[in-house]
Design an enzyme around this catalytic site. Structure first.
Site, short mmCIF file in Angstrom:
data_model
loop_
_atom_site.label_atom_id
_atom_site.label_comp_id
_atom_site.label_asym_id
_atom_site.label_seq_id
_atom_site.Cartn_x
_atom_site.Cartn_y
_atom_site.Cartn_z
N ARG A 1 -72.00 -40.57 -4.29
CA ARG A 1 -73.19 -40.66 -3.45
C ARG A 1 -73.15 -42.02 -2.74
O ARG A 1 -72.70 -43.01 -3.33
CB ARG A 1 -74.48 -40.59 -4.30
CG ARG A 1 -74.80 -39.21 -4.81
CD ARG A 1 -75.25 -38.28 -3.67
NE ARG A 1 -75.58 -36.94 -4.12
CZ ARG A 1 -74.76 -35.89 -4.07
NH1 ARG A 1 -73.53 -36.02 -3.60
NH2 ARG A 1 -75.16 -34.70 -4.47
N GLU B 1 -77.26 -40.53 5.28
CA GLU B 1 -76.59 -39.41 5.94
C GLU B 1 -77.59 -38.63 6.80
O GLU B 1 -78.74 -38.47 6.38
CB GLU B 1 -75.99 -38.48 4.88
CG GLU B 1 -74.88 -39.16 4.10
CD GLU B 1 -74.38 -38.32 2.93
OE1 GLU B 1 -74.73 -37.13 2.84
OE2 GLU B 1 -73.62 -38.87 2.11
N HIS C 1 -69.59 -35.75 4.32
CA HIS C 1 -70.05 -35.18 3.04
C HIS C 1 -69.55 -33.74 2.89
O HIS C 1 -70.35 -32.80 2.85
CB HIS C 1 -71.58 -35.24 2.93
CG HIS C 1 -72.07 -35.07 1.52
ND1 HIS C 1 -73.23 -35.66 1.07
CD2 HIS C 1 -71.57 -34.38 0.47
CE1 HIS C 1 -73.40 -35.32 -0.20
NE2 HIS C 1 -72.41 -34.55 -0.58
#
Ligand code: NDP
Length: 314
Positions: free
Chosen positions: A233, A262, A280
């Site tokens: 993360r 993000e 991601h």
């Protein structure tokens, strides 16, 4: 046909999963409501299940607004956006999708590691810009036989360590507790692991407990010859400290699949040729996403048929 169980969908899911959920349940959507809070206040009662994802999560406020909620099923393995204590206090079951994504996330971690070490993406840009006609591409760094430090030896971390044996990489790991029955040495101090490693791959859980675990000190311990890979993360890395360390050449490069805000990626990172930036996508293969969709559905169905989710996060 009547749908006895009313399920709330928190955000977009794979079309096939949405279709299965709509066929099996009385499916309501929160994200398409103009005023989610007002909608919850009016329609929250009677909703017994939730279909969400690691991205959309489930907050304590949302749980509070759903007095009849019995089960949450999340597409993904990350739990940092799901308020587990709030769910546990109410006795709400929480399902997620562990294990089915280990291989593809580990594959992508290795892809990032190889890319940043050898400059694969940078070399592709070099060829496309026509620079090969003028000069040779810079030399990369060797991966085979280099030292791999893994931060977090959970399901995915172990799979990465197995991949690394194929590259003859001596491997050590850091986590709060040593893992029993694995051949790789545990390093209780993250700083020591970073000092030792040529490549530091981060695959811990996210959330408050790991926020900025990789800070300026850890990056300096990794050093100007060391590479960082993050597939966990964005919050686990102090992103500002990482940008500074890269700009100042205090680490050799970074491969990043996840970021703090993000889908926003710091502009400074875009300027750097020794950084690989991905959107991601570590679990993003057709096979794995279908397996995740199946388990998301099965968790809900099993709860209503058998009283328990298949894969419980609690
Ligand atoms: P696991 O729960 O199996 O493993 C988590 C690991 O993190 C454990 O080894 C745990 O060890 C370690 N850890 C937790 N807290 C700390 C801490 N404070 N310091 C050091 N180590 C810590 O999870 P998975 O392997 O299944 O997944 C890991 C994470 O990967 C997920 O939580 C998710 O956020 C991320 N992920 C990212 C994806 C992507 O698309 N980029 C896709 C899938 C997952 P211990 O408890 O002993 O410290």
């Amino acid at each position: 046909m009547s749908h006895p169980h009313r399920i709330l969908q928190m955000g977009p899911l794979m079309p096939g999963l949405e279709a299965r959920l709509a066929a099996e349940f009385d499916l309501q959507r929160l994200d398409t409501q103009p005023d989610a809070e007002a909608w919850l206040a009016e329609h929250g009662a009677g909703i017994v299940g939730m279909a969400t994802s690691a991205v959309h999560g489930c907050s304590a406020a949302q749980i509070a607004a759903l007095p009849d909620l019995k089960v949450v099923s999340s597409f993904g393995v990350g739990l940092d956006r799901i308020d587990l204590p709030a769910a546990a206090r109410r006795g709400i079951a929480v399902g997620y999708t562990p294990d089915v994504l280990n291989d593809c996330v580990a594959d992508l971690a290795m892809a990032l590691l190889l890319d940043v070490a050898r400059g694969v993406s940078a070399a592709d840009r070099f060829v496309r810009r026509g620079e090969w006609l003028e000069r040779r591409f810079r030399l990369g760094r060797r991966v085979s036989g280099a030292r791999l430090g893994i931060v977090g030896l959970g399901r995915i971390g172990r799979t990465i360590a197995q991949r690394a044996t194929g590259f003859d990489m001596p491997t050590r790991y850091h986590s709060r507790r040593p893992v029993a029955g694995v051949p790789w040495p545990h390093e209780p101090q993250l700083l020591e692991l970073a000092r030792w490693a040529d490549y530091l791959v981060v695959i811990t859980a996210g959330g408050a407990g790991t926020r900025h675990l990789v800070n300026a000190e850890v990056l300096d311990a990794l050093g100007p010859e060391g590479f960082l890979v993050n597939v966990s993360r964005g919050s686990v890395i102090d992103e500002a400290a990482l940008v500074k360390a890269l700009q100042e050449g205090r680490i050799a490069g970074a491969g990043l699949d996840v970021f703090d805000r993000e889908p926003h990626v710091p502009g400074e990172l875009m300027q750097l040729d020794n950084v690989v930036l991905l959107p991601h996508m570590a679990s993003g293969t057709v096979e794995t996403r279908h397996a995740m969709a199946d388990l998301t559905f099965d968790n809900l169905q099993a709860f209503f048929r058998e009283g328990r989710v298949r894969a419980s996060a609690l």
